[in-house]
Design a protein around this motif. Sequence first.
Motif, PDB file in Angstrom:
ATOM      1  N   ASN A   1      -6.038  -1.042  -7.643  1.00 40.84           N
ATOM      2  CA  ASN A   1      -6.749  -0.558  -6.456  1.00 40.84           C
ATOM      3  C   ASN A   1      -8.239  -0.398  -6.769  1.00 40.84           C
ATOM      4  O   ASN A   1      -8.593   0.052  -7.859  1.00 40.84           O
ATOM      5  CB  ASN A   1      -6.191   0.792  -6.014  1.00 40.84           C
ATOM      6  N   ASN A   2      -9.076  -0.768  -5.798  1.00 42.08           N
ATOM      7  CA  ASN A   2     -10.524  -0.628  -5.952  1.00 42.08           C
ATOM      8  C   ASN A   2     -11.010  -1.367  -7.205  1.00 42.08           C
ATOM      9  O   ASN A   2     -11.578  -0.780  -8.131  1.00 42.08           O
ATOM     10  CB  ASN A   2     -10.920   0.849  -6.010  1.00 42.08           C
TER      11      ASN A   2
ATOM     12  N   LYS B   1      -0.358  -3.554  -9.589  1.00 41.01           N
ATOM     13  CA  LYS B   1      -1.432  -3.504  -8.605  1.00 41.01           C
ATOM     14  C   LYS B   1      -2.653  -2.804  -9.175  1.00 41.01           C
ATOM     15  O   LYS B   1      -2.526  -1.815  -9.909  1.00 41.01           O
ATOM     16  CB  LYS B   1      -0.963  -2.773  -7.335  1.00 41.01           C
TER      17      LYS B   1
ATOM     18  N   ASN C   1       0.861  -1.198   0.000  1.00 41.84           N
ATOM     19  CA  ASN C   1       0.000   0.000   0.000  1.00 41.84           C
ATOM     20  C   ASN C   1       0.888   1.236   0.000  1.00 41.84           C
ATOM     21  O   ASN C   1       1.017   1.927   1.010  1.00 41.84           O
ATOM     22  CB  ASN C   1      -0.921   0.010   1.220  1.00 41.84           C
TER      23      ASN C   1
ATOM     24  N   GLU D   1      -3.556   4.578   3.582  1.00 45.60           N
ATOM     25  CA  GLU D   1      -3.986   3.356   2.909  1.00 45.60           C
ATOM     26  C   GLU D   1      -3.495   2.116   3.654  1.00 45.60           C
ATOM     27  O   GLU D   1      -4.213   1.115   3.778  1.00 45.60           O
ATOM     28  CB  GLU D   1      -3.468   3.341   1.467  1.00 45.60           C
TER      29      GLU D   1
ATOM     30  N   ASN E   1      -8.488  -4.622  -3.330  1.00 46.92           N
ATOM     31  CA  ASN E   1      -7.286  -4.402  -4.141  1.00 46.92           C
ATOM     32  C   ASN E   1      -6.634  -5.745  -4.441  1.00 46.92           C
ATOM     33  O   ASN E   1      -6.828  -6.732  -3.721  1.00 46.92           O
ATOM     34  CB  ASN E   1      -6.265  -3.537  -3.386  1.00 46.92           C
TER      35      ASN E   1
END
Length: 607
Positions: free
Chosen positions: A579-580, A577, A55, A61, A561
């Motif tokens: 996210n969301n 990565k 994160n 986060e 995530n």
Amino acid sequence: MTIKHHFSTALLFCFLLSFAQEKAIDTIYIFDNQLKNSKKFHKIETLNQEDLLKNTTNLSEVLRFQSPVYIKENGRGMVSSPSFRGTTAQQTAFVWNGININSVFLGQGDVNNLNLLGYDQLEVKSGGGSIIYGSGAIGGTIHLNNELSFNKGFHSTLFLEGGSYNTFNSFLKTSYSDDKLSVKVSGNVVKSDNDYEVPEKNYANLNGEYDNRTFNLGAAYKIDSQNRLYWQTQIYDGEQHYPTSEFGTKTKYLSNTFRSLLAWDFNSKKINNSFKVAYLQDDFQYFDNISQPKSSGGSGETYLAKNDFNYFLNNHWAFNLISEYHFDKGEGYQSGITDVSRNAGSVAGLLRWNPTQKFNFEAGVKKDFVEEIVTPILYSFSGKMNVTDWYSFALNVSKNFRYPSFNDLYWQPGGNLDLKPEVSHQAELGNNFKYGNFKLNLTPYYMKIKDMIRWLPTSNGYWSPVNTNNVESYGLESQLDFEKEFGTQKTKLSLGYVYTHSTDTDTDRFLMYVPQHKIFGNATYKYRFAEIFVQGLYNGLTYTTSDETLRDAINPYFVMNAGLNLTFFKNYQIGFKVNNIFDEIYETTAYYPLPKRNYSANLLINF
């Protein structure tokens, strides 16, 4: 103070230290030696570099997805504050290498002005800790630790990341150590245009850019077998532009921080003593129009001396005496705070008893002496019993406090010199279960806060702080952990559930920005050179007004995530990565949605 002119030199210095062979690790030193004792009685979440790198957006986060803390963030990367067990940011102590670093003006810390990658380790402890960490350690403490190793040779880490909204993150850490000397240097730069949009909310994060930099330098030297010197310095330079509407005036906030800590440790068979001196400086400026001179600001300084003396009577009894003195001073701009100062000191004694391997007990008492403020006598009692191989429990009871900040006392108009400290009484029972590779912790707790300080409107048309609220909070913190290696495979799972019931006893209504339910989970699976991880967060209904108005409340949300890391040639790692993943529309502060689905890619090199 700023580090921009020195940052290139610091990074070059990091590279010059990065070419040689490694040796076996001798010892690792962490500046906060009291935290080790706390782990006997409290559930403490420890996050190392591999956890933090999952994160990397910011510290908010990390805490949101990997701890029981609720984070109230005014948009991505903006002002951010934590909530432990139904308390506020002012009842949370930020502890840098064993030193409380809450602002002398606000009495709290801004999570997003603490650069995530400036620390080797992050630890999160729920529950009171004023005996050790002083004012504000009521709901919990967030520990920002740096480490120094001996006899390890040269080692360096380079991290580069690019992501959505023109986000760039870089980190370089390099160290050298032999059997007498240890030196570590690191630097971190993170910047972003941060111009995300949430069309469903008719929201565009205009003027939301940020540019933050951190430089760290640490050193340790072994004088002889009993004496060691340690030094840690951190410089932070941050710029945040606060979001506004299309036709609103653009604003920004500048923050410059300097921290330096020198420690001398003496260790013998009967005596361990750690003496620390520190200097902390915090400068900030707010511009209500970025094209105009600053509209407000301030400069705060703290001079601190702390001695931690441990005497071991025998194998079962130990006595710990902690004494501390600090001198705080501050000068505000456009706040009515001209030139104020405060002397404060404390003396704490702790008695530890360990009659068998199955039982531990600790009792502590403390008295603070704060200029022109009457402070209470504090206490703590902790006991742990290993009942069986698979079950143990720990009982903790404590009295904690927070004294008024400079803003509470001296802000004009409105400052109140008659304020009393906030005082809390709390108890918790930690239940720990072990079965194979599974660990389960269940901790019910109860807390009552008296004389909470609140800023309320007056008949004269301005706001003023008063001791008004009495808060009652109870709930449950629970976490299930699983970790196993089999052959070339490794899996790790952590799942937490937090229930919080926190009310104003005068109105019997829930406190603002305290969700009753939070679920967070992290799962990692690694096979040979590939690693995949997923994170999930569920937050229940969260009231944003004191009258529990549903139309203004933040609705429940679930955010997930996922990331993939690929390792090549042992020392090179490429990461991706998302996210969301599910494009959830959510916010942690009313009217400030956080980003929808976004992406990042990174490169990590160890050499």
